[in-house]
Design a protein around this motif. Structure first.
Motif, PDB file in Angstrom:
ATOM      1  N   ASP A 187       0.895  -1.215  -0.004  1.00 49.84           N
ATOM      2  CA  ASP A 187      -0.056  -0.028   0.069  1.00 49.84           C
ATOM      3  C   ASP A 187       0.744   1.276   0.021  1.00 49.84           C
ATOM      4  N   ARG A 188       0.203   2.334   0.100  1.00 51.95           N
ATOM      5  CA  ARG A 188       1.180   3.699  -0.148  1.00 51.95           C
ATOM      6  C   ARG A 188       2.038   3.857   1.129  1.00 51.95           C
ATOM      7  N   GLU A 189       1.628   3.461   2.255  1.00 52.57           N
ATOM      8  CA  GLU A 189       2.795   3.657   3.414  1.00 52.57           C
ATOM      9  C   GLU A 189       3.635   2.420   3.302  1.00 52.57           C
ATOM     10  N   ALA A 190       3.571   1.305   2.790  1.00 53.05           N
ATOM     11  CA  ALA A 190       4.432   0.309   2.607  1.00 53.05           C
ATOM     12  C   ALA A 190       5.517   0.799   1.533  1.00 53.05           C
ATOM     13  N   HIS A 191       5.211   1.527   0.474  1.00 53.19           N
ATOM     14  CA  HIS A 191       5.902   2.102  -0.427  1.00 53.19           C
ATOM     15  C   HIS A 191       7.183   2.987   0.123  1.00 53.19           C
ATOM     16  N   LYS A 192       6.652   3.951   1.207  1.00 50.52           N
ATOM     17  CA  LYS A 192       7.432   4.939   1.763  1.00 50.52           C
ATOM     18  C   LYS A 192       8.440   3.970   2.585  1.00 50.52           C
ATOM     19  N   ILE A 193       7.919   3.003   3.405  1.00 48.43           N
ATOM     20  CA  ILE A 193       8.899   2.158   4.352  1.00 48.43           C
ATOM     21  C   ILE A 193       9.818   1.538   3.497  1.00 48.43           C
ATOM     22  N   PHE A 194       9.837   0.801   2.499  1.00 44.63           N
ATOM     23  CA  PHE A 194      10.419   0.120   1.450  1.00 44.63           C
ATOM     24  C   PHE A 194      11.279   0.992   0.848  1.00 44.63           C
ATOM     25  N   ALA A 195      11.188   2.132   0.366  1.00 47.60           N
ATOM     26  CA  ALA A 195      11.829   3.237  -0.321  1.00 47.60           C
ATOM     27  C   ALA A 195      13.145   3.465   0.774  1.00 47.60           C
ATOM     28  N   GLU A 196      12.635   3.910   2.055  1.00 51.24           N
ATOM     29  CA  GLU A 196      13.496   4.129   3.034  1.00 51.24           C
ATOM     30  C   GLU A 196      14.704   2.788   3.377  1.00 51.24           C
TER      31      GLU A 196
END
Length: 206
Positions: A187-196
């Motif tokens: 989901d959108r939040e997981a994309h942020k976490i994975f990118a980090e």
């Protein structure tokens, strides 16, 4: 400038869970990563929904990575590093596979990269786990309970291959899990976490 090729399936493409559309570039982990890395790096996205390692999908043509990766490598011959995150679609029941066969498929892709250019760095990424309910009819019945259990075994197999071929390694499942909405996509939040997580890994590599 470092050239990074992101090669994967729908979780590299950025498919929105339960919707037939893609997250915007700014929302996808590839786009977020590009913003974090700034102008010293160039990210090329090569995500394809339904992409497998070596299995020919009887219902969707052109999904077999081993058939297309050599051409993609040629068209991006200046690549410094490739992120390789595949295996989820190999878990579909139509392929009747297991963690060893999926690892064999990944090994073929690693060999293709090394044969093309042994100087390209490889960041092998074991995929996120399938959700426990993914096989139910309201989610994705292309999978079954067996698929869910096999997904939990891929990390160890990929880590072994990483050590064998001296690649970099990261387990997506250490950082993110699939959305509750569809049990298989970020989901959108997981994309942020994975990118980090990838940002921290890549800055260590380079």
């Amino acid at each position: 400038m470092k050239e990074i090729l992101c090669f994967g399936d729908s979780n590299t493409y950025g498919l929105v869970p339960k919707e037939n559309r893609r997250f915007s570039y700014e929302e996808r982990w590839t786009g977020i990563l590009s913003e974090k890395l700034k102008s010293d790096y160039h990210i090329t996205e090569e995500g394809l929904c339904g992409r497998t390692t070596v299995f020919e999908d009887p219902f969707r043509q052109g999904r077999r990575a081993s058939a297309t990766l050599p051409q993609i490598l040629e068209s991006h011959s200046d690549t410094d590093l490739i992120t390789l995150m595949l295996g989820t679609n190999d878990l579909k029941t139509c392929f009747r596979t297991n963690e060893k066969l999926i690892a064999n498929g990944i090994e073929i892709l690693i060999k293709q990269i090394l044969q093309f250019n042994s100087r390209i760095k490889i960041l092998l990424i074991s995929p996120l786990l399938l959700g426990e309910k993914v096989w139910q009819k309201e989610y994705d019945p292309e999978f079954d309970i067996h698929s869910v259990e096999i997904s939990k075994l891929l990390k160890a197999e990929y880590k072994f291959l990483s050590e064998k071929y001296k690649t970099e390694f990261l387990a997506a499942s250490d950082f993110v899990k699939p959305s509750e909405t569809d049990q298989e996509h970020l989901d959108r939040e997981a994309h942020k976490i994975f990118a980090e997580a990838l940002y921290k890994k890549l800055t260590k590599i380079f």
